[in-house]
Design a protein around this motif. Structure first.
Motif, PDB file in Angstrom:
ATOM      1  N   LEU A  23      21.002  33.673   6.424  1.00 26.49           N
ATOM      2  CA  LEU A  23      22.307  33.006   6.478  1.00 26.49           C
ATOM      3  C   LEU A  23      22.221  31.721   7.307  1.00 26.49           C
ATOM      4  N   PHE A  24      21.478  31.775   8.393  1.00 29.57           N
ATOM      5  CA  PHE A  24      21.291  30.601   9.253  1.00 29.57           C
ATOM      6  C   PHE A  24      20.694  29.444   8.455  1.00 29.57           C
ATOM      7  N   LYS A  25      19.752  29.749   7.560  1.00 27.64           N
ATOM      8  CA  LYS A  25      19.143  28.694   6.736  1.00 27.64           C
ATOM      9  C   LYS A  25      20.182  27.994   5.872  1.00 27.64           C
ATOM     10  N   ARG A  26      21.256  28.686   5.560  1.00 23.37           N
ATOM     11  CA  ARG A  26      22.325  28.103   4.747  1.00 23.37           C
ATOM     12  C   ARG A  26      23.474  27.570   5.610  1.00 23.37           C
TER      13      ARG A  26
ATOM     14  N   GLY B  65      16.551  23.681  14.335  1.00 20.65           N
ATOM     15  CA  GLY B  65      16.486  24.180  12.963  1.00 20.65           C
ATOM     16  C   GLY B  65      15.239  25.037  12.793  1.00 20.65           C
ATOM     17  N   MET B  66      15.054  25.552  11.597  1.00 19.59           N
ATOM     18  CA  MET B  66      13.913  26.436  11.332  1.00 19.59           C
ATOM     19  C   MET B  66      12.576  25.747  11.651  1.00 19.59           C
ATOM     20  N   ALA B  67      12.544  24.425  11.492  1.00 18.67           N
ATOM     21  CA  ALA B  67      11.279  23.706  11.657  1.00 18.67           C
ATOM     22  C   ALA B  67      10.699  23.877  13.054  1.00 18.67           C
ATOM     23  N   VAL B  68      11.564  24.053  14.029  1.00 17.97           N
ATOM     24  CA  VAL B  68      11.086  24.129  15.413  1.00 17.97           C
ATOM     25  C   VAL B  68      10.118  25.297  15.598  1.00 17.97           C
ATOM     26  N   LEU B  69      10.269  26.326  14.761  1.00 19.92           N
ATOM     27  CA  LEU B  69       9.405  27.496  14.899  1.00 19.92           C
ATOM     28  C   LEU B  69       7.973  27.215  14.430  1.00 19.92           C
ATOM     29  N   PRO B 142      21.812  44.906  21.944  1.00 18.94           N
ATOM     30  CA  PRO B 142      21.145  44.411  20.747  1.00 18.94           C
ATOM     31  C   PRO B 142      21.846  43.168  20.210  1.00 18.94           C
ATOM     32  N   SER B 143      21.090  42.297  19.586  1.00 23.02           N
ATOM     33  CA  SER B 143      21.659  41.056  19.068  1.00 23.02           C
ATOM     34  C   SER B 143      20.796  40.549  17.923  1.00 23.02           C
ATOM     35  N   ALA B 144      21.304  40.676  16.708  1.00 25.67           N
ATOM     36  CA  ALA B 144      20.503  40.318  15.537  1.00 25.67           C
ATOM     37  C   ALA B 144      20.373  38.820  15.283  1.00 25.67           C
ATOM     38  N   PRO B 145      21.367  37.966  15.603  1.00 23.08           N
ATOM     39  CA  PRO B 145      21.252  36.563  15.155  1.00 23.08           C
ATOM     40  C   PRO B 145      20.007  35.858  15.700  1.00 23.08           C
ATOM     41  N   ILE B 146      19.440  35.030  14.857  1.00 22.84           N
ATOM     42  CA  ILE B 146      18.241  34.278  15.203  1.00 22.84           C
ATOM     43  C   ILE B 146      18.468  33.459  16.479  1.00 22.84           C
ATOM     44  N   SER B 147      17.467  33.411  17.335  1.00 20.71           N
ATOM     45  CA  SER B 147      17.630  32.765  18.637  1.00 20.71           C
ATOM     46  C   SER B 147      18.047  31.304  18.513  1.00 20.71           C
ATOM     47  N   LEU B 148      17.567  30.635  17.488  1.00 18.28           N
ATOM     48  CA  LEU B 148      17.880  29.214  17.317  1.00 18.28           C
ATOM     49  C   LEU B 148      19.372  28.941  17.247  1.00 18.28           C
ATOM     50  N   ALA B 149      20.136  29.929  16.890  1.00 20.60           N
ATOM     51  CA  ALA B 149      21.571  29.715  16.750  1.00 20.60           C
ATOM     52  C   ALA B 149      22.226  29.383  18.094  1.00 20.60           C
ATOM     53  N   LEU B 150      21.637  29.832  19.185  1.00 15.53           N
ATOM     54  CA  LEU B 150      22.262  29.593  20.495  1.00 15.53           C
ATOM     55  C   LEU B 150      21.288  29.180  21.592  1.00 15.53           C
ATOM     56  N   HIS B 151      20.007  29.472  21.428  1.00 19.95           N
ATOM     57  CA  HIS B 151      19.076  29.273  22.537  1.00 19.95           C
ATOM     58  C   HIS B 151      18.025  28.212  22.216  1.00 19.95           C
ATOM     59  N   HIS B 152      17.870  27.254  23.101  1.00 23.29           N
ATOM     60  CA  HIS B 152      16.830  26.234  22.992  1.00 23.29           C
ATOM     61  C   HIS B 152      15.868  26.432  24.158  1.00 23.29           C
ATOM     62  N   ALA B 153      14.662  26.888  23.862  1.00 26.73           N
ATOM     63  CA  ALA B 153      13.683  27.104  24.938  1.00 26.73           C
ATOM     64  C   ALA B 153      13.219  25.752  25.464  1.00 26.73           C
ATOM     65  N   VAL B 154      13.265  25.577  26.795  1.00 28.59           N
ATOM     66  CA  VAL B 154      12.853  24.281  27.338  1.00 28.59           C
ATOM     67  C   VAL B 154      11.549  24.316  28.121  1.00 28.59           C
ATOM     68  N   ASP B 155      11.389  25.302  28.971  1.00 22.73           N
ATOM     69  CA  ASP B 155      10.109  25.339  29.664  1.00 22.73           C
ATOM     70  C   ASP B 155       9.805  26.735  30.184  1.00 22.73           C
TER      71      ASP B 155
ATOM     72  N   ILE E  57      41.657  33.021  11.177  1.00 25.92           N
ATOM     73  CA  ILE E  57      40.512  33.909  11.383  1.00 25.92           C
ATOM     74  C   ILE E  57      39.344  33.014  11.801  1.00 25.92           C
ATOM     75  N   PRO E  58      38.217  33.598  12.211  1.00 30.94           N
ATOM     76  CA  PRO E  58      37.084  32.744  12.584  1.00 30.94           C
ATOM     77  C   PRO E  58      36.662  31.863  11.405  1.00 30.94           C
ATOM     78  N   ALA E  59      36.260  30.654  11.700  1.00 34.22           N
ATOM     79  CA  ALA E  59      35.845  29.713  10.658  1.00 34.22           C
ATOM     80  C   ALA E  59      34.543  30.166  10.006  1.00 34.22           C
ATOM     81  N   ARG E  60      34.351  29.769   8.752  1.00 37.63           N
ATOM     82  CA  ARG E  60      33.063  29.982   8.079  1.00 37.63           C
ATOM     83  C   ARG E  60      32.591  28.612   7.634  1.00 37.63           C
ATOM     84  N   GLU E  61      31.373  28.260   7.954  1.00 36.65           N
ATOM     85  CA  GLU E  61      30.916  26.878   7.823  1.00 36.65           C
ATOM     86  C   GLU E  61      31.032  26.344   6.403  1.00 36.65           C
ATOM     87  N   ASP E  62      30.814  27.194   5.391  1.00 34.06           N
ATOM     88  CA  ASP E  62      30.872  26.669   4.021  1.00 34.06           C
ATOM     89  C   ASP E  62      32.299  26.449   3.546  1.00 34.06           C
TER      90      ASP E  62
END
Lengths: 239, 239, 239, 239, 239, 239
Positions: A23-26, B65-69, B142-155, E57-62
């Motif tokens: 979903l993030f990719k979209r 974005g995904m590219a950072v990985l 537990p937290s499923a969302p991909i880290s990139l959605a909120l976290h930017h690793a800096v050092d 409700i919470p926004a959805r990006e699309d």
């Protein structure tokens, strides 16, 4: 757009983590229902079903006395009888777990009726009893107080928020040990297919990492030799 | 100041509760990483290791974005490969568990590499998979969302905050069922020795209390006869 | 108003959910201690006992050093020795779980003394050890730091708040997997009797729902034929 | 990439609301520093300057005594003397306003040195004194306790988080009555130009709405006749 | 049940505090919209009007890109044009003030259209501009980010929650310096009458207290001589 | 230990920020009442008075009806009449501002009786009216709902917590624009004297900084020439 059997089966085999990446990719970053966990350890497959929603607002004492439960038009009670088999009931409890969203008897009824799961961003009462049922259930925490103390059910099958995620009726709801994610209905087929592919690669990666390989070049596969090895692995595993 | 084998072994036998008391006696009141719990029931000994830190800031969409990985210089991915065996990786996720700090593949890689444990004040995805590993792991939820959605690793390996505790690289990190505590590096030897002594007395006290003795005079030992009995007990138990 | 054996036994057989409904019918909506859970899975019967309270305020560093624990007049330590067998100790920790409300040794002492349970709206240290005891215990989350770091015990057996619920000494405290509820002392007998009746009907309903019956007309029993069938069921079951 | 005079001037004339929209169009949704407000009513122009950052972690009692303030290498004190004129000092206080991020004397020094503003996601002490200065200042709330009680300054001019926004040194920080927003350095020129255009149209719209026109077709200008009228208006107003 | 001119006028002269007491006497304890304050100091009379609601409700990006604002069917924009003169627009922003509920242009349009006020449990952008308007406005805090970033408007004039209060279309909404309260439509006349009476007595009490009288016997009037003096006072004051 | 006139006068001339530093030097780090602000801009001198406390627990509906206000033994009403002139009433509202701690009439009565100030970690109703009084008042936020809805007053002049600070009857309470701090009674004289000295130096520093001097060497005075210049300044200013 009905959830096809093929997509339902695919989604049972993928994790909410993998779905969140797809979903993030979209560009969809807020589809995880935040702050809910399963009442009992999830089984081998993910909970999957189309969202059937229930909306609540804060209770008002003159409207929400015991008598309201005797009313067949009460939206909460009607939802329990009307939620389709195979669907997931998703309750907007406004992230308020100080009173119950539902209890053991109602969730048992959902199980008997063939409902695929139940999710609230509040809490369930009779949590030990619900945990012992076979139906997947997710909430923020146990909560014994009667729902009438805080929740006034207003309508069913309208768009809602749940745990800061938007949920539209018919969206595909998937749950595992990490929690619950909402896949917009029109994306369900393509997301399921992509996530199944991703899962195959992740399983391959996990096996390699267990065997001692570095993640560099492997995850993600910036070293293309890993993709070639993956293709061999797929054939061996029949995936 | 490297963590000696003797101190490491001593710390494996003491609890975070006892360590918090020893630190409190020295005026250190904020060394507990607040709000984190183990993903699986801790084993017989505490998690012990020197802190290897990872720092994050909020993600920015154009950078994360995904590219950072795919970038080998990505601080999160590098940290996974560079955290020393025997160390504990501690991630400053700014107490934000709405996206993952790491997932099953990365934590598996840490286990294979001999890392002693991993701690975040955010959450892990693939939590059931991580819970099944042998490496001790601690998070908020537990937290499923991909880290990139909120976290930017800096050092990596800079002083950080984690769960409202200060963590300097090389501090000694100890974890048990109550959570995780940070022992400043220069105090590790003396705190470990003192805590081991305290643990012996606490074990003695527990035995006496189970046998029916009042806590008055015993805990703390204001009645000195208890200290004499403790000495006898130590000899009997070989402690 | 002492808790009678009959009422104690009845309350052991009812849930906090059912009690919350019985209290709601009398206009009491805030008797649930919010945000506490059992440290270990509850047994077959609910925790029941009269409240013996302990009140804390925020610690002050010059008053709350290690020396305070050596003082026999320390209200926390005295409470451990004075809480009556059969009672439930309820601690007002101001919903602050950043330092411990009590630990393994003190709770073991309560168990040995025959206390029925212990509840705090903060956290316990040595949580794994406490979870392994037989005495029911409830808290918000594990918390290793020594209580002196944040909590100054001031007095015992005065009215307190705990988890946003009012608790008066002698109120009847009941706990199960959903948490802990406070029944005002003067209502204990009638609430226990009513809740036992409600429980019988709920058990009947659960059985019917498992057998496939709709909740309409059954729960609540707006279709009176269900009440007739319930009477038959009671006789069969001897309830 | 230095902030040009032209862009600085343009940004002084636009609001954080308009900037947030321009950033949103480019996919940047988290640039607002959440939860901070100005200590005194903003002037006619927005605060504008490049970010000079200060990073803190939780204090540790043995490191953060009064003596640390006598150390010229103390990062907080150095930052006060080194923050460039025209820059905005942005402090990562980990959203913890229980102790001060800075006080009246330090902020006065910043004003004298020509710094453009100061922002913390914690709180300032001497808030009435700071409010009376000419330098724009933003915080979460007043906070008298000495910073050493909770904040340990570690380094300056590194990427930080502030109020859940990512802040990189050199990013352009803009503040008005609504709070503070962070414009990534490489976007500053184009965002400033676009926001200035948007502001002109918004001013036109406001005038029309005050005159009684509906927002339909006007805001946004789906009725193109409004764009024609806007062009006339711009010429009249010389904008 | 339309709000009569007489009731509207009466309510303009009473405070939310007095109304909360009148509602409390009828068992209604949750009618205050928690956590909202006026953007500018209230005038001499309270804000009064029937609720016209907007639900998000919470926004959805699309779904929630800039294009949605061009759609005349967008519920937020339609609500701005359809909220009746004399009504109060109440927005359910799910207590999320991280993005704006509305901004200066939309609120200006409401003022021009004769709307009596606007309330959100989120935040407004352009807060300084809105504060300078004549229309009463209430929010949790200023918030510059565009609403699309977090809020998806779904429908108008349905029952909603706002700041933990239930709000039904047509309920009478009253606001003053303390915040906003919701009077159920069917109670508006009697509550207004009772509150006006209470206000007269409170004004009398305030005068007596300023003159040095104790509150004992006076507030509440357990000493009946105070009621007699009140009657004299009313005649003198013409109330 | 009574508050002397000399100490009272000295404290009127110092800030809570300076007092927090003096307390910090003595190891007292939690004396600030967190999260409260003045209802109106403070005057030229700080609020000063000995603490007279009022303790509340959560309300219980059967105990906290309107009738309770008619009872002369009601602890809240008694406290209003018994709080000594010159004292500061401090209310433990358990940081719950969803219902009022007190309102305009009661606070007016306190002002008439010569009370020095009133503080709650909840909220006041009639906040605009209270803000217009001369008595200093501090709360978390305005709150219209009647106190009975959430607060049950239990006793007065016992040790309490307020805003996470410990407050013992007789402690010296000081308030300014930054909030309220609690000075333990036995330290009041020495803290007042020390804070007055510190204030003189801070005023000197502020003047120097305004004149362009760097903080290095000046604040704190590591360059001793500044102390010499300070002595000259004191003589000139007569301080």
């Amino acid at each position: 757009m009905a959830l096809s059997d093929a997509t339902r089966e695919r989604l049972k085999g993928v994790s909410t983590a993998t779905l969140s990446t797809a979903l993030f990719k979209r560009g969809l970053r807020h589809q995880m229902i935040q702050g809910v966990l399963p009442l009992s350890p999830p089984g081998a497959t993910s909970m999957v079903g189309e969202a059937f929603t229930l909306r609540t607002i804060p209770a008002r004492e003159d409207l929400d006395g015991m008598a309201v439960l005797r009313d067949l038009a009460n939206p909460q009670r009607r939802a329990i009888e009307e939620c389709p088999p195979g669907a997931v009931m998703v309750i907007d409890s406004r992230k308020d777990a100080r009173a119950a969203s539902a209890g053991g008897i109602l969730v048992t009824r959902l199980q008997v009726r063939g409902v695929a799961g139940i999710v609230t961003d509040g809490g369930f009462r009779d949590s030990a009893e619900i945990a012992a049922l076979r139906i997947p259930s997710y909430h923020a925490r146990p909560s014994a107080p009667i729902s009438l103390a805080l929740h006034h059910a207003v309508d069913a099958n309208v768009p809602i928020g749940c745990g800061d995620a938007p949920v539209f009726p018919g969206d595909v709801v998937v749950g595992d040990a990490d929690g619950v994610i909402v896949v917009p209905a029109h994306l369900a087929d393509e997301i399921a297919a992509e996530a199944a592919e991703m899962t195959a690669y992740e399983d391959f990666v996990t096996e390699q990492v267990r065997g001692g390989q570095s993640i560099f070049g492997l995850y993600p596969p910036t070293d293309e030799s890993n993709l070639a090895r993956f293709e061999v692995w797929r054939k061996e595993k029949g995936r």
